[in-house]
Scaffold this active site. Structure first.
Site, PDB file in Angstrom:
ATOM      1  NE  ARG A 193      14.306   4.024  10.820  1.00  0.00           N
ATOM      2  CZ  ARG A 193      13.168   3.516  11.291  1.00  0.00           C
ATOM      3  NH1 ARG A 193      13.134   2.972  12.485  1.00  0.00           N
ATOM      4  NH2 ARG A 193      12.073   3.555  10.556  1.00  0.00           N
TER       5      ARG A 193
ATOM      6  CG  ASP B 130       9.347  -1.412   3.298  1.00  0.00           C
ATOM      7  OD1 ASP B 130       8.193  -1.700   2.925  1.00  0.00           O
ATOM      8  OD2 ASP B 130       9.604  -0.499   4.099  1.00  0.00           O
TER       9      ASP B 130
ATOM     10  CB  ALA C 279      52.568 -44.245  -6.285  1.00  0.00           C
TER      11      ALA C 279
HETATM   12  C1  UD1 Z   1       3.153   2.912   4.970  1.00  0.00           C
HETATM   13  C2  UD1 Z   1       1.667   3.283   5.106  1.00  0.00           C
HETATM   14  C3  UD1 Z   1       1.149   2.765   6.453  1.00  0.00           C
HETATM   15  C4  UD1 Z   1       1.397   1.267   6.560  1.00  0.00           C
HETATM   16  C5  UD1 Z   1       2.855   0.946   6.327  1.00  0.00           C
HETATM   17  C6  UD1 Z   1       3.066  -0.543   6.253  1.00  0.00           C
HETATM   18  C7  UD1 Z   1       1.388   5.368   3.893  1.00  0.00           C
HETATM   19  C8  UD1 Z   1       1.209   6.828   4.016  1.00  0.00           C
HETATM   20  N1  UD1 Z   1       1.517   4.699   5.035  1.00  0.00           N
HETATM   21  O1  UD1 Z   1       3.849   3.627   5.971  1.00  0.00           O
HETATM   22  O2  UD1 Z   1      -0.233   3.015   6.571  1.00  0.00           O
HETATM   23  O3  UD1 Z   1       0.976   0.797   7.830  1.00  0.00           O
HETATM   24  O4  UD1 Z   1       3.309   1.511   5.089  1.00  0.00           O
HETATM   25  O5  UD1 Z   1       4.425  -0.826   6.210  1.00  0.00           O
HETATM   26  O6  UD1 Z   1       1.375   4.833   2.815  1.00  0.00           O
HETATM   27  N2  UD1 Z   1       8.085   4.592  -0.988  1.00  0.00           N
HETATM   28  C9  UD1 Z   1       8.357   5.066  -2.249  1.00  0.00           C
HETATM   29  N3  UD1 Z   1       8.365   6.386  -2.481  1.00  0.00           N
HETATM   30  C10 UD1 Z   1       8.073   7.296  -1.502  1.00  0.00           C
HETATM   31  C11 UD1 Z   1       7.792   6.796  -0.204  1.00  0.00           C
HETATM   32  C12 UD1 Z   1       7.795   5.463   0.015  1.00  0.00           C
HETATM   33  O7  UD1 Z   1       8.628   4.278  -3.163  1.00  0.00           O
HETATM   34  O8  UD1 Z   1       8.075   8.487  -1.802  1.00  0.00           O
HETATM   35  C13 UD1 Z   1       8.110   3.139  -0.750  1.00  0.00           C
HETATM   36  C14 UD1 Z   1       9.186   2.735   0.229  1.00  0.00           C
HETATM   37  O9  UD1 Z   1      10.375   2.408  -0.435  1.00  0.00           O
HETATM   38  C15 UD1 Z   1       8.560   1.519   0.889  1.00  0.00           C
HETATM   39  C16 UD1 Z   1       7.061   1.756   0.790  1.00  0.00           C
HETATM   40  O10 UD1 Z   1       6.881   2.739  -0.185  1.00  0.00           O
HETATM   41  O11 UD1 Z   1       8.883   0.326   0.191  1.00  0.00           O
HETATM   42  C17 UD1 Z   1       6.449   2.214   2.104  1.00  0.00           C
HETATM   43  O12 UD1 Z   1       6.998   3.442   2.457  1.00  0.00           O
HETATM   44  P1  UD1 Z   1       7.346   3.851   3.943  1.00  0.00           P
HETATM   45  O13 UD1 Z   1       7.917   5.196   3.952  1.00  0.00           O
HETATM   46  O14 UD1 Z   1       8.131   2.772   4.573  1.00  0.00           O
HETATM   47  O15 UD1 Z   1       5.867   3.920   4.575  1.00  0.00           O
HETATM   48  P2  UD1 Z   1       5.461   3.707   6.075  1.00  0.00           P
HETATM   49  O16 UD1 Z   1       5.761   4.949   6.834  1.00  0.00           O
HETATM   50  O17 UD1 Z   1       6.003   2.427   6.563  1.00  0.00           O
HETATM   51 CA    CA Z   2       7.796   0.947   6.011  1.00  0.00          CA
END
Ligand code: UD1
Ligand code: CA
Length: 469
Positions: free
Chosen positions: A16, A104, A426
């Protein structure tokens, strides 16, 4: 004390954001989110840091420039899977605890992290989740507690029932784990759990650790903003506003005056002393240091520079340079990298400096360019002067000795040296060195043409009169 380490999750694409860069490279106050997370981890007590990279890994790699260890998550299969990629790193710290952070969520601060660690150690829990109570829990994992108030599980939005959705305590995505227990739990996770999207949830390790008999707890952060993440540029803007005001308010508390915060953006890594005033439209970037009693702004951009005490910078752009005490710069001055401006110097209006050293009490007050130069002390530079530093191929140096007087519209054609106490007349174009105490005049002599007007003007009057006829 046990050795602690941190794993920062930064492999996500952040669709996004609509960016060609990894999401964690999006900036808050001109500092990429990944740097906020890494600094918070370091200041919060993590002694060794490993970053999980994935989408556009080479961009992140270049930015980190070897500062931290990294591992690659080739396929994004969820937060649990991301931590699995760092298993070898965690093994190196098997006797201690590991902090897991989301790359993030830049507002997660070092104080919350270290307070949570103290709570984690005191309770002896296998895992301590950092949580917060928020007004809008939608989208976050909910913290489910048992009848004793201790942590039972984290329920993701997708899997929460109506009652669970009403829980306003949410998972920040930051956790302290006992390293050994986390590694064990990850193994079970890889064998047992996949959801419909085949994701491995790190959040499921909480229940695994709890059912193995080790305790699980949640440390509720005082400030609910610590959980906030940026998924799109609007949220990034909101985080910027929160971070910006946090910094401005803490500067005000420490004695910095900011009478109007409009357009004032200050880097979290800048240091500003008490009794300095920051005026609207001023952006202070990087590890800038500003002393006391300064007036910065309006409309100034200061990047990675050192400004001593009692300095005025009015409508100035200052990059990677030093300005010493008592100097008055501006309005409309651009100081490019590698300049050192001495004490009680006067520069501007409309002056550009580049790679220049300017000695104490020197004055370059109007419409001038000084590049690749070494100007001594107490020099007066008249209006409209320039160092002619570039011949189309090489940059050359100009040296001006103490107490020299450079007349208006002097061009100093480098390489050239003006001696101490020397004068240039100057309008001179100085191509040869001027000795100490001498006056150099380098311009053509004035020519007087007598009665020039009576020869030329009548003709013009004549024409005009013809026209009126
Ligand atoms: C996650 C949590 C949620 C929490 C939230 C807080 C899980 C399942 N859920 O959800 O409980 O409230 O964060 O923001 O953990 N990332 C990777 N590899 C992956 C997936 C994600 O490196 O395969 C990293 C992303 O870049 C990001 C972070 O992990 O920095 C969080 O991932 P994101 O997909 O944003 O998780 P949320 O759905 O926000
Ligand atoms: Ca997130």
């Amino acid at each position: 004390m046990n050795k602690t380490c941190a794993v920062i999750l930064a492999a996500g694409e952040g669709t996004r954001m609509k960016s060609s860069k990894p999401k964690v490279m999006a900036e808050l106050l001109f500092k990429p989110m990944i740097d906020w997370a890494a600094d918070a981890a370091k200041e919060g007590g993590a002694e060794d840091i490993c970053i999980v990279k994935g989408y556009q890994a080479q961009i992140l790699e270049e930015h980190l420039a070897g500062k931290y260890k990294t591992v690659e998550q080739a396929q994004r299969l969820g937060t649990g899977h991301a931590v699995m990629q760092a298993a070898d790193f965690i093994k190196e710290h098997i006797d201690g605890d590991v902090l897991v952070l989301c790359g993030d969520a830049p507002l997660m601060d070092s104080k919350t992290i270290s307070n949570a660690y103290a709570c984690h150690k005191q309770s002896g829990n296998g895992v301590t989740v950092i949580s917060a109570r928020v007004a809008e829990p939608f989208g976050y994992g909910r913290i489910e507690r048992d009848e004793n108030g201790s942590l039972k599980a984290i329920i993701e939005e997708k899997e929460a029932d109506e009652n669970q959705k009403k829980i306003d305590e949410v998972n920040s995505g930051a956790y302290w784990f006992n390293s050994e227990l986390l590694l064990k739990a990850l193994k079970t996770l890889s064998e047992n759990h996949t959801d419909s999207k085949k994701e491995y949830y790190l959040t499921d390790t909480v229940e695994i650790i709890r059912s193995s008999g080790a305790g699980a707890g949640a440390f509720t952060a005082e400030n609910p903003d610590v959980v906030r993440g940026a998924n799109d540029r609007f949220q990034l803007y909101e985080l910027n506003e929160i971070a910006r005001k946090n910094i401005l308010f803490s500067l005000m508390k420490s004695g910095v005056s900011i009478p109007c915060v409009d357009g004032v953006i200050i880097s979290p890594d800048a240091q500003i002393s008490a009794d300095t005033e920051i005026l609207p439209g001023t952006i202070i970037k990087g590890k800038t240091q500003i002393g006391s009693g300064c007036v910065i702004g309006p409309n100034s951009l200061i990047d990675s520079s050192v400004v001593e005490n009692g300095v005025e910078l009015n409508n100035v752009q200052l990059y990677s340079s030093v300005v010493k005490s008592g100097s008055h710069i501006g309005p409309f001055v651009r100081i490019r990298p590698d300049c050192v401006v001495g004490e009680n110097v006067r520069i501007g209006n409309f002056v550009e400096l580049k790679n220049a050293r300017v000695g104490d009490k020197t004055s370059i007050s109007h419409l001038s360019y000084v590049g690749d130069a070494e100007f001594g002390k107490n020099i007066n530079v008249g209006c409209g002067c320039a160092t002619v530093n570039f011949n189309g191929r090489d940059k050359n140096k100009t040296i001006v000795g103490d107490n020299a007087f450079i007349g208006c519209s002097t061009y100093l054609v480098a390489p050239v040296e003006i001696g101490e106490n020397a004068y240039t007349a100057a309008g001179s174009v100085i191509t040869e060195d001027v000795p100490d105490n001498a006056l150099a005049i380098a311009r053509s002599r004035q020519v007087i043409k007598d009665e020039w007007v009576s020869k030329v003007r009548p003709y013009r009057w004549q024409k005009k009169e013809d026209k009126n006829d």
